[in-house]
Scaffold this motif. Structure first.
Motif, PDB file in Angstrom:
ATOM      1  N   SER A 142       0.825  -1.205   0.000  1.00  0.00           N
ATOM      2  CA  SER A 142       0.000   0.000   0.000  1.00  0.00           C
ATOM      3  C   SER A 142       0.859   1.253   0.000  1.00  0.00           C
ATOM      4  CB  SER A 142      -0.932   0.009   1.208  1.00  0.00           C
ATOM      5  OG  SER A 142      -0.158   0.017   2.393  1.00  0.00           O
ATOM      6  N   VAL A 143       2.046   1.142   0.514  1.00  0.00           N
ATOM      7  CA  VAL A 143       2.901   2.340   0.514  1.00  0.00           C
ATOM      8  C   VAL A 143       3.648   2.421  -0.789  1.00  0.00           C
ATOM      9  CG1 VAL A 143       4.881   3.417   1.598  1.00  0.00           C
ATOM     10  CG2 VAL A 143       3.155   2.339   3.003  1.00  0.00           C
TER      11      VAL A 143
ATOM     12  N   VAL B  47       9.036  -0.028  -1.669  1.00  0.00           N
ATOM     13  CA  VAL B  47      10.330   0.430  -1.155  1.00  0.00           C
ATOM     14  C   VAL B  47      10.963  -0.566  -0.208  1.00  0.00           C
ATOM     15  CG1 VAL B  47      11.441   2.212   0.215  1.00  0.00           C
ATOM     16  CG2 VAL B  47       9.650   2.798  -1.385  1.00  0.00           C
ATOM     17  N   GLU B  48      10.227  -0.892   0.849  1.00  0.00           N
ATOM     18  CA  GLU B  48      10.835  -1.697   1.903  1.00  0.00           C
ATOM     19  C   GLU B  48      11.285  -3.048   1.386  1.00  0.00           C
ATOM     20  OE1 GLU B  48       8.075   0.327   2.634  1.00  0.00           O
ATOM     21  OE2 GLU B  48       9.661   1.612   3.362  1.00  0.00           O
TER      22      GLU B  48
ATOM     23  N   GLU C  51      14.669  -2.819  -0.256  1.00  0.00           N
ATOM     24  CA  GLU C  51      15.775  -2.279   0.539  1.00  0.00           C
ATOM     25  C   GLU C  51      16.985  -3.156   0.617  1.00  0.00           C
ATOM     26  OE1 GLU C  51      13.499   0.006   3.845  1.00  0.00           O
ATOM     27  OE2 GLU C  51      15.283  -0.971   4.639  1.00  0.00           O
TER      28      GLU C  51
ATOM     29  N   PRO D 204      14.960   2.296  -4.512  1.00  0.00           N
ATOM     30  CA  PRO D 204      13.513   2.071  -4.456  1.00  0.00           C
ATOM     31  C   PRO D 204      12.791   2.875  -5.504  1.00  0.00           C
ATOM     32  CG  PRO D 204      14.249   3.433  -2.637  1.00  0.00           C
ATOM     33  CD  PRO D 204      15.469   3.042  -3.370  1.00  0.00           C
ATOM     34  N   ALA D 205      11.633   2.384  -5.873  1.00  0.00           N
ATOM     35  CA  ALA D 205      10.813   3.086  -6.849  1.00  0.00           C
ATOM     36  C   ALA D 205      10.373   4.410  -6.248  1.00  0.00           C
ATOM     37  CB  ALA D 205       9.594   2.237  -7.185  1.00  0.00           C
ATOM     38  N   LYS D 206      10.441   5.444  -7.045  1.00  0.00           N
ATOM     39  CA  LYS D 206      10.080   6.750  -6.513  1.00  0.00           C
ATOM     40  C   LYS D 206       8.581   6.982  -6.646  1.00  0.00           C
ATOM     41  CE  LYS D 206      14.277   7.966  -5.549  1.00  0.00           C
ATOM     42  NZ  LYS D 206      14.725   7.935  -4.171  1.00  0.00           N
ATOM     43  N   ALA D 207       7.834   6.060  -6.096  1.00  0.00           N
ATOM     44  CA  ALA D 207       6.392   6.280  -6.101  1.00  0.00           C
ATOM     45  C   ALA D 207       6.087   7.401  -5.125  1.00  0.00           C
ATOM     46  CB  ALA D 207       5.692   5.003  -5.661  1.00  0.00           C
TER      47      ALA D 207
ATOM     48  N   VAL E 208       4.931   8.925  -2.066  1.00  0.00           N
ATOM     49  CA  VAL E 208       4.700   8.380  -0.741  1.00  0.00           C
ATOM     50  C   VAL E 208       3.941   9.402   0.085  1.00  0.00           C
ATOM     51  CG1 VAL E 208       5.859   7.626   1.346  1.00  0.00           C
ATOM     52  CG2 VAL E 208       6.784   7.015  -0.870  1.00  0.00           C
ATOM     53  N   VAL E 209       2.959   8.921   0.832  1.00  0.00           N
ATOM     54  CA  VAL E 209       2.183   9.829   1.663  1.00  0.00           C
ATOM     55  C   VAL E 209       3.091  10.510   2.682  1.00  0.00           C
ATOM     56  CG1 VAL E 209       0.372   9.935   3.407  1.00  0.00           C
ATOM     57  CG2 VAL E 209       0.095   8.461   1.429  1.00  0.00           C
ATOM     58  N   GLY E 210       2.918  11.805   2.798  1.00  0.00           N
ATOM     59  CA  GLY E 210       3.604  12.524   3.856  1.00  0.00           C
ATOM     60  C   GLY E 210       5.100  12.652   3.687  1.00  0.00           C
ATOM     61  N   TRP E 211       5.586  12.486   2.469  1.00  0.00           N
ATOM     62  CA  TRP E 211       7.027  12.645   2.265  1.00  0.00           C
ATOM     63  C   TRP E 211       7.265  13.501   1.037  1.00  0.00           C
ATOM     64  CZ3 TRP E 211      10.954  11.922   5.376  1.00  0.00           C
ATOM     65  CH2 TRP E 211      12.244  12.047   4.854  1.00  0.00           C
ATOM     66  N   PRO E 212       8.155  14.441   1.077  1.00  0.00           N
ATOM     67  CA  PRO E 212       8.925  14.912   2.227  1.00  0.00           C
ATOM     68  C   PRO E 212       8.010  15.535   3.284  1.00  0.00           C
ATOM     69  CG  PRO E 212       9.734  15.889   0.179  1.00  0.00           C
ATOM     70  CD  PRO E 212       8.482  15.181  -0.140  1.00  0.00           C
ATOM     71  N   PRO E 213       8.506  15.621   4.501  1.00  0.00           N
ATOM     72  CA  PRO E 213       7.667  16.095   5.606  1.00  0.00           C
ATOM     73  C   PRO E 213       7.442  17.601   5.569  1.00  0.00           C
ATOM     74  CG  PRO E 213       9.881  15.649   6.401  1.00  0.00           C
ATOM     75  CD  PRO E 213       9.851  15.225   4.971  1.00  0.00           C
TER      76      PRO E 213
ATOM     77  N   PHE F   4       1.582  15.640   8.377  1.00  0.00           N
ATOM     78  CA  PHE F   4       1.961  15.168   7.053  1.00  0.00           C
ATOM     79  C   PHE F   4       1.001  14.097   6.551  1.00  0.00           C
ATOM     80  CE2 PHE F   4       5.269  17.758   8.192  1.00  0.00           C
ATOM     81  CZ  PHE F   4       6.058  17.251   9.213  1.00  0.00           C
TER      82      PHE F   4
ATOM     83  N   LEU G 264      -0.246  11.584   7.952  1.00  0.00           N
ATOM     84  CA  LEU G 264       0.018  10.207   8.352  1.00  0.00           C
ATOM     85  C   LEU G 264      -1.009   9.729   9.382  1.00  0.00           C
ATOM     86  CD1 LEU G 264       3.906  10.090   8.571  1.00  0.00           C
ATOM     87  CD2 LEU G 264       2.410   9.151   6.838  1.00  0.00           C
TER      88      LEU G 264
ATOM     89  N   GLU H  78      11.086  14.245  -4.897  1.00  0.00           N
ATOM     90  CA  GLU H  78      12.317  13.518  -4.618  1.00  0.00           C
ATOM     91  C   GLU H  78      13.292  13.456  -5.770  1.00  0.00           C
ATOM     92  OE1 GLU H  78      12.014   9.892  -2.394  1.00  0.00           O
ATOM     93  OE2 GLU H  78       9.846  10.020  -2.563  1.00  0.00           O
TER      94      GLU H  78
ATOM     95  N   PHE I 195      16.108  21.413   3.979  1.00  0.00           N
ATOM     96  CA  PHE I 195      15.622  20.467   2.982  1.00  0.00           C
ATOM     97  C   PHE I 195      16.534  20.545   1.765  1.00  0.00           C
ATOM     98  CE2 PHE I 195      11.493  18.910   4.378  1.00  0.00           C
ATOM     99  CZ  PHE I 195      11.177  19.791   5.395  1.00  0.00           C
TER     100      PHE I 195
ATOM    101  N   CYS J  75      16.734  17.204   6.109  1.00  0.00           N
ATOM    102  CA  CYS J  75      15.852  16.351   5.334  1.00  0.00           C
ATOM    103  C   CYS J  75      16.374  16.218   3.918  1.00  0.00           C
ATOM    104  CB  CYS J  75      14.432  16.898   5.328  1.00  0.00           C
ATOM    105  SG  CYS J  75      13.326  15.806   4.422  1.00  0.00           S
TER     106      CYS J  75
ATOM    107  N   MET K 242      15.665  14.863   0.699  1.00  0.00           N
ATOM    108  CA  MET K 242      14.335  14.456   0.244  1.00  0.00           C
ATOM    109  C   MET K 242      14.311  13.136  -0.511  1.00  0.00           C
ATOM    110  SD  MET K 242      12.352  18.005  -0.479  1.00  0.00           S
ATOM    111  CE  MET K 242      13.640  18.963  -1.228  1.00  0.00           C
TER     112      MET K 242
ATOM    113  N   ARG L 167      14.636   9.494  -0.652  1.00  0.00           N
ATOM    114  CA  ARG L 167      14.714   8.469   0.389  1.00  0.00           C
ATOM    115  C   ARG L 167      15.934   7.578   0.165  1.00  0.00           C
ATOM    116  NH1 ARG L 167       9.638   5.552  -0.887  1.00  0.00           N
ATOM    117  NH2 ARG L 167       9.586   6.887  -2.723  1.00  0.00           N
TER     118      ARG L 167
ATOM    119  N   ARG M  24       9.021   6.487  10.974  1.00  0.00           N
ATOM    120  CA  ARG M  24       8.169   5.963   9.911  1.00  0.00           C
ATOM    121  C   ARG M  24       8.996   5.151   8.938  1.00  0.00           C
ATOM    122  NH1 ARG M  24       6.089   9.978   5.380  1.00  0.00           N
ATOM    123  NH2 ARG M  24       5.774   7.913   4.490  1.00  0.00           N
TER     124      ARG M  24
ATOM    125  N   ASP N  77      -6.485   2.351   3.609  1.00  0.00           N
ATOM    126  CA  ASP N  77      -6.543   1.349   2.553  1.00  0.00           C
ATOM    127  C   ASP N  77      -6.222  -0.061   3.041  1.00  0.00           C
ATOM    128  OD1 ASP N  77      -3.409   2.606   1.117  1.00  0.00           O
ATOM    129  OD2 ASP N  77      -4.105   2.298   3.168  1.00  0.00           O
TER     130      ASP N  77
END
Lengths: 198, 750
Positions: A58-59, A62-63, A66, A72-75, A77-82, B142, B144, B415, B442, B467, B469, B471, B551, B604
């Motif tokens: 669902s995210v 990525v994980e 790892e 990781p795929a740059k899909a 992501v909710v809440g990122w960047p913060p 954010f 979450l 990103e 950032f 940060c 950006m 990941r 997270r 979800d």
């Protein structure tokens, strides 16, 4: 005080020695890296791993990627960047206003009318709605919309300029596609309109 | 003002003591503090004989009760204690100090609105003037956290409406506030002076209108980063027509248009106004008119800083430069919400006075910022967008030698783009701004070298939030993880209390944090670490850790369990999309009954019952909250439910605060406290269970409490989990029952 001293000698203090540690662990100095499983209380680590990895989709994936070190795929992501949504959207809005053909407010011209109008395409969910709105706005009849034949039944033909600069008849493409590609609308009249097969 | 009445010792005038005793009677706890309303600066409680006691006849002489005298003295002294930490410590000394501290506390700070109930708080503290409440955890900002999670202001405002009619200040952060709540607030507190809402939501302009119209003593109305819905009410017009007490009016986050004429008139009749932060509906022309009316401003948010669209540019542009020049006290400038950079030169006259400049909504380039920043020699706080690029940051570094706080926000929060700021900017700042204390940066790429440089050049760093950006992005030059950079930060910055990490990080980074981050209080982790060891290092190594938000990191149940000894010392732990299972979280709930363990489901994620999407846990005196939405389940300790924590007296509140200073040396068994009631002898409970714990409390030692050693033999359920608070409650029971044994002198440690 004396009582306690006497009591102490009676107690087997070694047996009741208290130590700080994780539940179930015998070596409390260092908490064990894997807690000993009290079998009736907890699922085995394997099953919990499995169920976890199922939900990760669902995210994004990525994980799962790892460990083998693949980027990781740059899909999205909710809440990122913060960044707070207010700030995130602040500059997005500006961008949207500047990009042409992104939908939303478009100019509408009608042949023979002295000035143009603007409408927000996002307000409408379908062609019939849009056409009705245009009819109301300009006090004219465009006719009925049908999927097969497009507009029919009047001397007016609603057309639009798309992202590529071509003039198209309103109604040919699915609504969602129309919304994304429409830059401006023009309601043609008379002989030109007939050329569109109305 | 310092009182001119010295606290007196017990062997002075008996008349004085007698009169004071009537003031200090047990029943008198809830008298309104009339002395402090009229004399803000002289909060003493009538030390002189006969003054303020209200009784004209002198009662028969009675020997003063020694504790009473101590309380009189204490109350006079404790008024001066303002620090929260000092007050908490003072309240632990003994019951008398606890009581007096509660009577003299005027500022109530509650870091987690669910840690204590409104009822408990208002019962303990009866004379509160100012309340600060914090609600949702930061990651809720954010997206979450699903909406309607909680943190409602409503139960608080209802309780306070009854308990604190003389309340003056309310400061809320991340709370859900409704218009009704605001209306109740406005109606209930006639002397209300300050309302500050930070990152709040749930209310609209109609709520603001009620506050504006009914709070006649209002000095401060600050709306910061809050979501305010547009009820199409022009709340500015609701301020009373008379002169106002307004000192601060901050509404830059309120995206609704307002009636400018009403605002202009308001500013004109607010002679004390010092802080004014306008929203983006205010054009630069309108700003001019306001500045002319209020040259005394110290803090100004400029609104859009561009001309209104309607203005046909027929009139001559006003002299913006002179308007700014006239504001000689202006030290803090923000706004620029829709900046037309051509107007920037207007602020030149005041640049050299500025201590705080917020360009974080201004899309300006390096070239545009340079002429401004090169004059800002006194600047201490600078917020800016990365549009100024590394070059702009270099200009900052060249001039702003007094810089304490820097925040660099991204224009494009994505990103996979190039990014205008990088390690170059960070390095420059570290070299130029040696006094830096707080940084939020950032960027798209970074190197260990630049971070290490900052750790060495800026030893005063208290807050370091970087940060990257992308990941899992490694060092841009070496390709290595960012472990060494963050390691250097915790190692070299001895004052660091807040840290946010990013980029590619292995467990090694966390080993560094655990080893060197001894005073870190807040840690934010995202997409980092390799295994449970990462989290373990932190939980075992950072004794001051209070807020931990994680997270998308591979930490599981084993890691979670390694923090059992510490969770009661924390405000909260947040872990989302990690590797936690329901069982693991259940174990925590079992072991620590005073922890509320919330498992929050993502929208979800329909079936996965076993997997925990989000864990949010926090200590609380109240147990599971009642306003739980359906997507939250609170895991409870099944065993301990009946009878285990039966003493819900305020002794437990003391135990609560005692935990930080008490050490439990050896704990293996936990008893079911229900059986403690059936004690026969000094150490046994119904012949079944005995508790042995060695407790050291440094404060207790000072006032002569006893050390106790109570052997534990066995637990009722044969289980061996830890419950520190239950133990402490038992101990207090034993103190009450006078089962005190003084044994040994092992030292207490934290």
């Amino acid at each position: 005080m004396e009582r306690s001293m006497a009591y102490e000698s009676d107690l087997n203090l070694k047996a009741t020695e208290l130590r700080l540690g994780l539940p179930g662990s015998d070596e409390p100095e260092k908490p064990s890296t894997t807690p000993s499983v009290r079998s009736n209380k907890r699922a085995s680590p394997e099953t919990s791993e499995e169920s976890w990895s199922k939900s990760s989709s669902s995210v994004s994936n990525v994980e799962n990627c790892e460990r083998d070190g693949t980027p990781p795929a740059k899909a999205q992501v909710v809440g990122w960047p913060p960044i707070r949504s207010y700030r995130k959207n602040y500059f997005q809005e500006k961008k949207n206003d500047q990009v042409d053909g992104a939908g939303m407010y478009v100019k509408v011209s009608v042949d023979g009318a002295p000035f143009l109008r603007k409408i927000d395409l996002k307000v409408y969910k379908s062609y019939p709605e849009l056409l009705k709105a245009l009819e109301d706005m300009f006090k004219l009849t465009i006719g009925e919309y049908s999927e097969k034949e497009g507009c029919n039944g009047s001397e007016f033909a609603p057309t639009y300029e798309d992202k590529d600069g071509d003039w198209m008849l309103v109604g040919d493409v699915p609504w969602d596609m129309f919304i994304c590609s429409c830059k401006r609308l023009r309601i043609m009249k008379g002989s030109e309109a007939r050329g569109f097969g109305c | 003002m310092i009182t001119n009445k010295k606290p007196r010792s017990s062997d002075t005038d008996s008349n004085y003591m007698r009169d004071d005793r009537t003031e200090m009677s047990e029943d008198d706890d809830r008298s309104p503090p009339s002395d402090s309303i009229t004399n803000d600066s002289c909060p003493t409680r009538n030390c002189t004989p006969g003054s303020g006691s209200g009784s004209s006849s002198i009662p028969e002489y009675l020997a003063p009760y020694p504790d009473q005298v101590l309380e009189n003295v204490l109350e006079n002294v404790l008024w001066f204690l303002t620090s929260r930490k000092d007050r908490n410590a003072a309240s632990l000394v003994c019951r008398s100090w606890y009581r007096v501290e509660a009577l003299t506390r005027s500022d109530l700070f509650i870091g987690n609105c669910y840690a204590v109930s409104p009822k408990r708080a208002t019962s303990r503290f009866s004379r509160i003037r100012s309340v600060t409440l914090k609600g949702k955890p930061r990651f809720a900002d954010f997206n979450l956290m699903p909406p309607n999670w909680g943190a409602h202001f409503a139960p608080w405002v209802s309780a306070m409406a009854k308990a604190y009619p003389w309340l003056e200040k309310v400061h809320l952060k991340r709370m859900s506030v409704t218009d009704d709540d605001l209306a109740l607030l406005a109606e209930s507190f006639s002397g209300f002076k300050e309302l500050v809402l930070v990152c709040c939501d749930g209310f609209g302009t109609s709520g603001l209108a009620v506050v504006a119209s009914r709070c006649r003593q209002l000095k401060v109305l600050d709306l910061i980063e809050s979501e305010v819905s547009d009820d199409e009410v022009d709340w500015i017009s609701f301020f009373p027509d008379t002169e106002t007490c307004l000192e601060s009016l901050i509404f830059d986050c309120v995206d609704c248009p307002i009636d400018f004429d009403a605002l202009e008139r308001l500013v004109a009749r607010s002679p004390s106004l010092k802080k004014l932060r306008l929203n983006r509906s205010i054009s630069i022309g309108q700003l001019y008119h306001l500045m002319v009316r209020a040259p005394q401003l110290t803090h100004l948010g400029t609104g859009s800083f561009s001309p209104s669209e309607d203005v046909a540019h027929v009139e001559q542009e006003p002299d913006y430069v002179s308007a700014f020049a006239a504001c000689k006290s202006l030290v803090c400038l923000s706004g620029f919400r829709e900046i037309i950079p051509d107007y920037l030169p207007a602020i030149y006259p005041i640049c050299s006075n500025l201590t705080s400049l917020n360009f974080s909504y201004a899309n300006i380039s390096a070239e545009q910022v340079k002429p401004i920043i090169s004059n800002c020699h006194k600047l201490q706080i600078f917020w800016v967008l990365d549009s100024i690029c590394d070059e702009g940051l270099q200009a900052v570094a060249a001039t702003c030698k007094e810089l304490r706080e820097l925040r660099v926000f991204p224009i494009e929060a994505r990103e996979d783009i190039e990014g205008p700021v990088s390690e170059v900017g960070l390095q420059a700042i570290s070299e130029g701004c040696r006094k830096l204390q707080s940084i939020l940066y950032f960027c798209q790429r970074m190197t260990n070298a630049a971070v290490i440089a900052m750790s060495k050049n800026c030893p005063d760093l208290v807050v370091f939030r970087l940060c990257i950006m992308g990941r899992h992005r490694p060092d841009d030059v070496t390709g290595e993880p960012m472990d060494e950079g963050f390691g250097a930060i915790v190692m070299n910055c001895k004052k660091l209390t807040r840290l946010a990490v990013s980029g590619l990080l292995t467990d090694r980074a966390f080993a560094y944090i655990g080893k060197y981050g001894k005073i870190v209080r807040t840690l934010s982790v995202a997409f980092a670490g390799d295994s449970d060891m990462g989290l373990k290092y932190v939980l075992e190594g950072c004794p001051r850790l209070q807020k931990l938000e994680i997270r998308d990191s591979p930490f599981g149940d084993a890691a979670l369990l390694s923090g059992l000894h510490h969770y009661y010392n924390m405000r909260f732990l947040w872990m989302s999309t990690c590797k936690l299972s329901r069982q693991g979280c259940q174990q925590i709930a079992q072991a620590l009954p005073r922890l509320v363990v919330e498992v929050i489901k993502h929208e979800d994620n329909v079936d996965m019952e076993e997997v925990v999407d989000t864990l949010y846990m926090y200590r609380s005196l109240e147990g599971p909250r009642e306003d739980v939405p359906q997507f939250v389940s609170i895991l409870e300790d099944r065993h301990m439910k009946e009878g285990a924590l039966m003493w819900k007296t305020d002794i437990s509140a003391r135990c609560w605060t005692t935990i930080r200073s008490v050490c439990i040396v050896n704990v293996r068994w936990v008893i079911n406290a229900k059986y403690a009631q059936h004690m026969h002898g000094p150490y046994t409970f119904s012949g079944n269970v005995v508790v042995q714990v060695h407790v050291g409390d440094p404060l207790a030692h000072r006032v002569g409490f006893h050390w106790m050693r109570i052997p534990i033999l066995k637990d009722m359920y044969g289980s061996d989990h830890i419950s520190i608070l239950v133990l402490l409650e038992l101990i207090s029971l034993m103190v009450k029952a006078k089962l005190i044994v003084k044994v040994g002198s092992d030292c207490a440690f934290e």
